[in-house]
Design a protein around this motif. Structure first.
Motif, PDB file in Angstrom:
ATOM      1  N   GLY A   1      61.192  52.965  -1.722  1.00 10.32           N
ATOM      2  CA  GLY A   1      60.300  52.126  -2.518  1.00 10.32           C
ATOM      3  C   GLY A   1      60.846  50.747  -2.852  1.00 10.32           C
TER       4      GLY A   1
ATOM      5  N   THR B   1      55.698  53.128  -9.664  1.00  9.77           N
ATOM      6  CA  THR B   1      54.877  54.336  -9.580  1.00  9.77           C
ATOM      7  C   THR B   1      53.842  54.239 -10.704  1.00  9.77           C
TER       8      THR B   1
ATOM      9  N   ALA C   1      53.689  56.040  -4.317  1.00 12.47           N
ATOM     10  CA  ALA C   1      54.771  57.026  -4.269  1.00 12.47           C
ATOM     11  C   ALA C   1      54.476  58.303  -5.025  1.00 12.47           C
TER      12      ALA C   1
END
Lengths: 143, 433
Positions: free
Chosen positions: B140, B181, B211
């Protein structure tokens, strides 16, 4: 003519009640009256304190969920039939009681009933009309 | 705005030719360089030369997480390590971690996929990008970072955690874009409220969240609380990392798959037979251009379908609806399939109920039981037992109506459910299966 109550949400976990009393003690808050309602999973602690705003603030700071509610305080003669007189008046006036709790003053002359009515203002008017002594908020908080 | 107009708006027929050419080359290379893939293809009786049309992809065997684990750490790399410039790995919470590698060209392609994604989300040069995705082995952080730099944004590589400091920086630096997130974005919104900071006073304009699966209700909540547009981004490390598919800010309806680099298929969840466009099943990806770590028909365990309608944004890539569940997260409660995101949706439709929840699954004897823990906010709190019990039973009934399962609802004190610092853990399955 209303009394402010601080209600606190409690999970049924050991030590939670003591955390509240400790928090209030540290802040120098005096508890006038108290009642605990509980179910299998959670409880609601209801407190009338000498300083409602401060009690609300310190409990919120500790992360508790707190709500403020208006109660009606009524003086009852501290002898047989004292409570009955009040409840007869409540019934007659068709008032809906959500819950109530009682405590006796140190002086021992009168008992005190704290009512949570569905309609607080209407209840105050009806009780006064029936000749019941309704105590003011300042009288109760400053006891 | 479209980052790569030529590729992203290519006519379908042209795109399919590009895909076929790239697929053939990819399969050939994988067959020639990775013994494990060669063996699997030989066992399935298929040779690279058999791929004559895009539909022939169904002849190829699937790749699963299990295959990746068996080849831990570098067994499926198609290039020598001298050509690998980056290695990422999954956390390995569900077993052996899976390891992926990138060549310099892969990193460039990934940066382009992220640049395309952020552009589709409305991010431009000049934006200040607050990148709260975790930096490290997780794809990420760095994945998003390179894409934002590619556009020419000023990137704040803040990573996850230490929420108060994040918000101070967000305010002082004037962050305009939040990458994180969804559960961490919610944590940030809570922390702002605690600090007495009004999101309207910040410069935040858009959030690109991914995610983890999240519901439409969560999107509305994040948009309302952070005063932003919330855009869904999709990706997985085995295929690339973030940037495999993105919602466009114009529609916010379905994620455009970067089809010139990733071939998407939907297969039946049980039989794995390919399904026609529009039917829901498991998403399967084949990388078309990756060098170090290509995958052939990788089964994602994500449930979705393909949307062929042309989008108003002009992109010709097929879209996939927001992934709201992975077959991995799916709970089977007394025979009923339940995704945690469905429970989230029920909770968030109830006025005043906090989006913080936890699901505990237990087995008593041979019966499964599910408990949903919900925090009591000031908004729903009452001094009356019957009001709180009313909320519990409303949640219980709504879950029963929508999902067909009986859950026990437990009201818990605020802040007792752990806040997310990255990927939220919401399900605690204590069944010994």
């Amino acid at each position: 003519m209303k009394v402010k109550q601080v209600a606190v949400f409690l999970e049924n976990k050991s030590g939670r009640l003591a955390e509240i009393s400790h928090c209030l003690a540290e802040a120098g808050i005096n508890i006038r009256a108290l009642s605990l309602a509980d179910t299998t999973d959670f409880g609601i602690l209801r407190i009338v304190a000498d300083d409602t705003d401060k009690a609300q603030r310190v409990l919120k700071e500790k992360g508790f969920t707190v709500g403020i509610t208006d109660l009606v305080a009524v003086a009852a003669e501290d002898r047989p039939g004292g409570l009955d007189k009040i409840l007869q008046a409540v019934t007659k006036a068709g008032l809906n009681v959500e819950y109530m709790y009682a405590f006796t003053q140190v002086s021992g002359k009168t008992g005190m009933m704290l009512f949570r009515f569905e309609q607080t203002d209407a209840a105050v008017t009806a009780l006064q009309a029936a000749g019941i002594k309704v105590l003011s908020g300042s009288e109760v908080h400053a006891l | 705005m479209i980052w790569n107009e030529k590729q992203e708006t290519m006519p379908r027929e042209e795109l399919e030719l590009v895909q076929l050419r790239r697929l053939q080359a990819q399969v050939e290379r994988v067959y020639a360089t990775v013994p494990y893939y060669r063996q699997k293809m030989d066992d399935a009786g298929v040779a690279p030369g058999d791929i004559k049309t895009l539909a022939d992809i169904r002849l190829l065997p699937f790749t699963t997480k299990e295959d990746l684990r068996k080849n831990y750490p570098f067994g499926l790399f198609t290039v020598p390590l001298e050509r690998v410039v980056r290695i990422h790995a999954s956390s390995g919470t569900t077993g052996q971690p899976t390891v992926v590698g990138y060549t310099k060209r892969d990193i460039g392609m990934w940066a382009e996929m992220m640049a395309r994604s952020l552009t589709a989300a409305g991010v431009n040069r000049g934006d200040i990008v607050h990148n709260a995705y975790g930096y490290g082995l997780f794809t990420g952080g760095l994945g998003a970072h390179y894409g934002a730099e590619e556009i020419g944004c000023a990137v704040i590589p803040i990573s996850g955690g230490n929420s108060k400091r994040q918000i101070t920086i967000m305010r002082d630096f004037g962050s305009t874009v939040l990458l994180s997130t969804p559960s961490y974005a919610l944590n940030l919104a809570d922390t702002m409220a605690e600090m007495g900071i009004d999101p309207a006073d910040l410069k935040l304009r858009v959030g690109v969240f991914g995610a983890e699966p999240w519901s439409e209700e969560m999107r509305r909540e994040l948009e309302k609380r952070l005063k932003i547009k919330a855009i869904d981004i999709y990706g997985l490390s085995e295929v690339l990392g973030p940037g495999v598919a993105i919602e466009c800010v114009e529609e916010q309806r379905g994620l455009h798959i970067m089809e010139d680099h990733f071939l998407a298929e939907i297969v039946d969840r049980d039989t794995f037979a390919p399904l026609p466009v529009g039917e829901a099943g498991e998403l399967v990806f084949t990388t078309l251009t990756k060098e170090a770590f290509p995958v052939i028909r990788y089964r994602t365990k994500d449930i979705s379908h393909l949307i062929a309608d042309v989008c108003t944004c002009g992109r010709t890539f097929y879209r996939m609806p927001k992934v709201t569940g992975r077959t991995d997260d799916m709970l089977i409660i007394r025979g009923v399939n339940v995704f945690p995101s469905q429970i989230e949706e029920v909770l968030m439709k109830i006025e005043g109920v906090e989006p913080h929840y936890q699901i505990m699954v237990e087995r008593e004897g041979s019966l499964d039981s599910i408990e949903v823990q919900v925090e009591v906010s000031e908004e729903i709190f009452s001094d009356e037992i019957k009001v709180l019990e009313g909320i519990s039973s409303k949640i219980k009934n709504d879950i029963k109506d929508l999902l067909g399962i009986s859950a026990k609802i437990k009201l818990v004190e605020p802040k007792t459910i752990q806040r997310s610092e990255g990927k939220a853990k919401r399900v605690f399955d204590n069944r010994k299966l």
